[in-house]
Design a protein around this motif. Structure first.
Motif, PDB file in Angstrom:
ATOM      1  N   GLU A  28       0.859  -1.182   0.000  1.00 12.15           N
ATOM      2  CA  GLU A  28       0.000   0.000   0.000  1.00 12.15           C
ATOM      3  C   GLU A  28       0.893   1.228   0.000  1.00 12.15           C
ATOM      4  OE1 GLU A  28      -1.227   0.941   4.410  1.00 12.15           O
ATOM      5  OE2 GLU A  28      -1.655  -1.190   3.962  1.00 12.15           O
ATOM      6  N   THR A  29       0.280   2.383  -0.240  1.00  8.73           N
ATOM      7  CA  THR A  29       1.055   3.629  -0.204  1.00  8.73           C
ATOM      8  C   THR A  29       1.475   3.905   1.232  1.00  8.73           C
ATOM      9  OG1 THR A  29      -0.170   4.497  -2.093  1.00  8.73           O
ATOM     10  CG2 THR A  29       1.041   6.083  -0.757  1.00  8.73           C
ATOM     11  N   ASP A  39       4.791  -2.943   2.222  1.00 11.21           N
ATOM     12  CA  ASP A  39       4.155  -3.550   3.394  1.00 11.21           C
ATOM     13  C   ASP A  39       4.611  -2.723   4.594  1.00 11.21           C
ATOM     14  OD1 ASP A  39       3.651  -5.032   5.699  1.00 11.21           O
ATOM     15  OD2 ASP A  39       3.958  -6.966   4.689  1.00 11.21           O
ATOM     16  N   PRO A  40       3.763  -1.951   5.217  1.00 13.69           N
ATOM     17  CA  PRO A  40       4.202  -1.009   6.256  1.00 13.69           C
ATOM     18  C   PRO A  40       4.867  -1.689   7.442  1.00 13.69           C
ATOM     19  CG  PRO A  40       1.808  -1.173   6.192  1.00 13.69           C
ATOM     20  CD  PRO A  40       2.315  -1.887   4.989  1.00 13.69           C
ATOM     21  N   THR A  59      17.094  -0.080  -1.468  1.00 11.27           N
ATOM     22  CA  THR A  59      16.231   0.588  -2.457  1.00 11.27           C
ATOM     23  C   THR A  59      14.862  -0.071  -2.483  1.00 11.27           C
ATOM     24  OG1 THR A  59      17.004  -0.857  -4.236  1.00 11.27           O
ATOM     25  CG2 THR A  59      18.192   1.216  -3.927  1.00 11.27           C
ATOM     26  N   ILE A  60      13.857   0.753  -2.754  1.00  4.76           N
ATOM     27  CA  ILE A  60      12.480   0.275  -2.934  1.00  4.76           C
ATOM     28  C   ILE A  60      11.920   0.968  -4.172  1.00  4.76           C
ATOM     29  CG2 ILE A  60      10.160   0.119  -1.969  1.00  4.76           C
ATOM     30  CD1 ILE A  60      12.111  -1.485  -0.393  1.00  4.76           C
ATOM     31  N   PRO A  61      11.517   0.226  -5.231  1.00  5.22           N
ATOM     32  CA  PRO A  61      10.876   0.871  -6.388  1.00  5.22           C
ATOM     33  C   PRO A  61       9.587   1.564  -5.947  1.00  5.22           C
ATOM     34  CG  PRO A  61      11.541  -1.382  -6.914  1.00  5.22           C
ATOM     35  CD  PRO A  61      11.683  -1.226  -5.437  1.00  5.22           C
ATOM     36  N   THR A  62       9.294   2.686  -6.598  1.00  3.39           N
ATOM     37  CA  THR A  62       8.058   3.394  -6.242  1.00  3.39           C
ATOM     38  C   THR A  62       6.824   2.561  -6.578  1.00  3.39           C
ATOM     39  OG1 THR A  62       8.151   4.486  -8.396  1.00  3.39           O
ATOM     40  CG2 THR A  62       9.077   5.675  -6.525  1.00  3.39           C
ATOM     41  N   ARG A  68      11.740  -8.839  -1.251  1.00  7.34           N
ATOM     42  CA  ARG A  68      10.304  -9.071  -1.482  1.00  7.34           C
ATOM     43  C   ARG A  68       9.666  -7.845  -2.127  1.00  7.34           C
ATOM     44  NH1 ARG A  68       5.457  -8.067   1.973  1.00  7.34           N
ATOM     45  NH2 ARG A  68       3.778  -9.051   0.771  1.00  7.34           N
ATOM     46  N   HIS A  69      10.218  -6.665  -1.831  1.00  3.96           N
ATOM     47  CA  HIS A  69       9.721  -5.419  -2.416  1.00  3.96           C
ATOM     48  C   HIS A  69      10.429  -5.090  -3.735  1.00  3.96           C
ATOM     49  CE1 HIS A  69       8.180  -5.030   1.658  1.00  3.96           C
ATOM     50  NE2 HIS A  69       7.414  -4.020   1.245  1.00  3.96           N
TER      51      HIS A  69
END
Length: 791
Positions: free
Chosen positions: A636-637, A673-674, A779-782, A759-760
């Motif tokens: 989620e955002t 995933d927060p 790093t996390i892709p947008t 996983r992200h």
């Protein structure tokens, strides 16, 4: 004798009297004509006779003005062969044709013979009248003759290296020749002096030249000058072209011709250049007539002055056929043409494309200026119909090949290959065979191919084995054209009477065959399109094959990963009960018999308790590692800023105990995933606090984030001891620890962090901070698809 040389300005003004402007009254025009001091005659442009004269004109002719009508200039000239009615009429006709002509003439005015220069001008009106403006140059000619005689006497002309000069008497006998003329023919003076000039060696090359010279001598004797061109041959046998001037020499006292001068100038190089220019112009005109374009020239009114080029054929026109026609009359139905011409006449250079009766032309209009005004327009029109058709085919092929890369199966690619063959390349009899187990097996075919082969489905078509021409073409990897297939003993389709068959290998995947009932020659562009299709289809089938292999491999990996996840969870879960039993019995032994144990037994008991606790911690860590997948939530955002604040609140006690400073920047929003992102930040910040404080340093920790090209990069940096270089490659492995300082933990934290990041669809790594401490970057892709980079 009348001398009009002082009236040259009036004569020039009278030249404008040829045709009165419409605004001038006719009577006023006649008054100007009659009162003009310039001598003016009016001639009939057809017969050459005089039809009118002003008083000055009659005076110079020494005739009554009332008797001038019907006369010819020859009627008032000396009786000789030089001043004939035919010669005068030729000059008048020349003026009528070209607008102006000049003539040197002599007029017999009683006791005087006047030398005059006559300028003939066309009237420019609806009648065929030619005006003659006469200027008396008698004194001028006499003085000129005297000067010539004196110059000849001083031999000035004779010394000229550029001129061949001969002095004759009035009978044409050579009296003197200059050195230039003698050296040209390698002659001695006494060989030619006293000879009739036309009979000398200079004039033996062409009989017509001798005749012209003899006639010119006769005319010079009568006072006329003549210019003509002649051919001579020098002492080396080389031909030379000369411009010859034959003119009289007057005795001033007697006012009669006493000698004749013949001057020749070598113009061989000039004539050669002029001939080259004419040849080039002829070649250029031939070239322009045959270039595959339309070349044209328009005047400022939009009227064709020239039209040439083989491109006219496509318009059904001949070269020059448009000359004199207006662009509006010829192409008025095509607004874009007339608009382009009007813009070009306005000074613009225009390029445009126009279609005329199915033919597409690329046109160019270029204005040519003179004194800031458009003098003419030069235009070119090129037939680009075939070029546009090719461009259209390439464009459609480019669009269609995109479908090849969206096809997910071999059958889908094969169908697209045949669609391109039919729709773009224009061949409706085609089939595709796949290479499997050493044979070419039919996969799909066009309706035209199946109808010609008299089958209902593609699978009924013949397979191709080794020994056939089709298989040989496939294995060669090169396109091959087979004509009259039934005449080939090794053809794979012996029962199908194909006039021509084109075999196109599609890499190592199969063979495309394109047939025709008649024998045809495939154009270069068709074969080029097939090569593009071959390369693109090969790449598409390679992709389909790879995707199929990857799909199988991915399915195997997913199953293996699932089995491993299940194993790790079940193993760790099932180990809990026996471990609890061991721990319980150890505690029971310690409580009931601890007092009875000696020091060594107590130490053994402590080892057992510690081992059980460490085993419990490792099982808990293994469960934590497995739950990255088994208990994960959807994406989620997420705004990381409050998540980091909550993490710091949870670690507040440790922060105070270690006297730590933690600063955070503005962290970009991500899709994630927060809970797991919070777990990553908590593990990294806790590790920084633990290892930095263990090195007796007050922790100074920063948390930053930035966005670039769809990727958000986070970094947690501390001022601690860092990670030893020998341990940097293993710190993300399960149960590995990288610090040199003793601290509690199982070594599972960084492994869990990297598993969450992957996983992200991100990545995590270690860098040495500028301070020498640790810097963990991830790093996390947008936007990303969950689980694509999970291990």
């Amino acid at each position: 004798m009348v001398d009009n040389r002082g009236n040259r300005n009036l004569l020039h003004q009278s030249n404008h009297l040829c045709m009165p402007p419409e605004s001038v009254d006719q009577s006023l025009y006649e008054e100007i004509f009659l009162s003009s001091p310039a001598s003016i005659l009016v001639h009939d442009g057809t017969t050459g006779t005089i039809v009118a004269s002003n008083p000055a004109g009659a005076d110079i002719l020494d005739v009554d003005r009332s008797t001038v009508e019907g006369m010819s200039l020859a009627d008032v000239s000396p009786d000789s062969g030089a001043f004939t009615a035919a010669r005068a009429r030729a000059a008048i006709e020349d003026a009528a044709t070209h607008g102006v002509a000049t003539l040197g003439w002599r007029i017999d005015a009683g006791e005087d013979v006047r030398s005059v220069e006559i300028t003939f001008k066309d009237s420019n009106g609806p009648s065929d009248r030619v005006f003659a403006f006469i200027e008396d140059v008698t004194r001028f000619r006499n003085r000129e003759a005297q000067l010539r005689t004196r110059r000849l006497q001083r031999s000035t002309v004779f010394d000229s290296p550029q001129l061949f000069v001969g002095l004759l008497d009035t009978d044409g006998m050579l009296l003197e020749a200059n050195e230039t003329a003698l050296e040209f023919a390698d002659l001695e003076r006494d060989e030619v002096v006293g000879e009739y000039f036309p009979s000398t060696p200079w004039w033996q090359e062409e009989a017509t030249d001798r005749e012209q010279l003899a006639e010119a001598i006769t005319e010079a004797k009568d006072g006329a000058e003549t210019t003509f061109f002649a051919t001579h041959r020098n002492s080396d046998g080389e031909r030379a072209e000369a411009r010859v001037l034959v003119r009289p020499v007057y005795d001033e006292a007697r006012d009669e011709v006493v000698n004749i001068i013949v001057e020749g100038m070598d113009v061989t190089e000039q004539v050669r250049r002029e001939q080259q220019l004419r040849d080039r112009n002829e070649e250029l005109n031939t070239l322009l007539d045959n270039v595959p374009v339309v070349l044209f020239k328009l005047d400022p009114e939009g009227v064709f002055q020239r039209s040439t080029g083989r491109g006219l054929q496509s318009l059904g026109l001949e070269p020059g056929e448009l000359v004199g026609a207006s662009i509006h009359d010829a192409f008025g139905d095509y607004g874009s043409i007339t608009d382009s011409v009007e813009r070009a006449l306005g000074g613009e250079e225009i390029r445009s494309t126009i279609e005329i009766e199915g033919t597409v032309y690329e046109t160019w209009y270029r204005p040519v200026f003179e004194s800031d005004e458009v003098r003419e327009i030069i235009g070119i029109a090129r037939d680009v119909t075939e070029l546009k058709r090719r461009e259209d085919r390439f464009r459609k092929l480019s669009q269609a090949t995109a479908d090849l890369f969206t096809a997910e199966t071999v059958d889908g690619v094969a169908e697209t290959i045949l669609d391109i063959t039919v729709d773009i390349i224009g061949q409706d009899m085609a089939a595709y065979r796949c290479y499997e187990e050493g044979v070419l097996t039919p996969v799909t075919a066009t309706e035209g191919a199946m109808a010609f082969a008299d089958v209902d489905t593609p699978t009924e078509l013949s397979t191709m084995a080794d020994g056939t021409d089709e298989m040989a073409a496939f294995k060669s990897g090169e396109q091959r054209v087979i004509h009259e297939s039934q005449s080939h003993e090794t053809i794979g389709l012996p029962d199908i009477p194909l006039g021509t068959m084109l075999c196109v290998p599609i890499g190592s995947h199969g063979l495309l065959t394109v047939g025709s009932s008649e024998e045809v020659d495939h154009s270069d562009i068709d074969q080029y399109l097939f090569r593009i299709l071959e390369q693109t289809a090969t790449a598409a089938l390679d992709r389909v094959k790879r995707d199929a292999e990857l799909a199988v491999h991915r399915e195997e990996l997913e199953q293996s990963n699932e089995n491993l996840q299940q194993f790790a969870y079940v193993a760790s879960h099932d180990l809990q009960e026996p471990l609890r039993m061991v721990s319980s019995y150890i505690d029971l032994l310690d409580s009931e018999y601890g007092d009875e144990l000696d020091e060594e037994a107590s130490e053994y008991m402590d080892f057992a308790v510690d081992g059980a606790r460490r085993m419990q911690a490792m099982i808990d860590s293994l469960l934590q590692y497995a739950r990255v997948q088994t208990r994960a939530q959807g994406f989620e955002t997420v705004d990381p800023n409050p998540i980091v604040e909550e993490t710091l609140d949870a670690l507040q006690l440790q922060i105070e105990e270690t006297d730590a400073t933690v600063t955070t920047g503005s962290l970009p929003t991500i899709e994630a995933d927060p809970d797991q992102i919070g777990q990553v930040f908590q593990n990294l910040i806790r590790n920084a606090l633990t290892y930095t404080s263990a090195s007796d340093v007050s922790p100074d920790i920063s948390v930053t984030g930035s966005r670039s090209d769809g990727i958000v990069t986070f970094a947690v940096v501390d001022n601690g001891p860092g990670v030893p270089e020998r341990a940097r490659e293993d710190i993300f492995e399960i149960f590995e620890r990288g610090g040199e300082y003793d601290s509690q933990g199982t070594g599972i934290g960084l492994a869990v962090c990297r598993r969450i990041v992957r996983r992200h669809d991100g990545e995590m790594w270690f860098e040495e901070a500028d301070s020498g401490g640790a810097k963990f970057v991830f790093t996390i892709p947008t936007t990303q698809t969950e689980g694509l980079n999970d291990d």
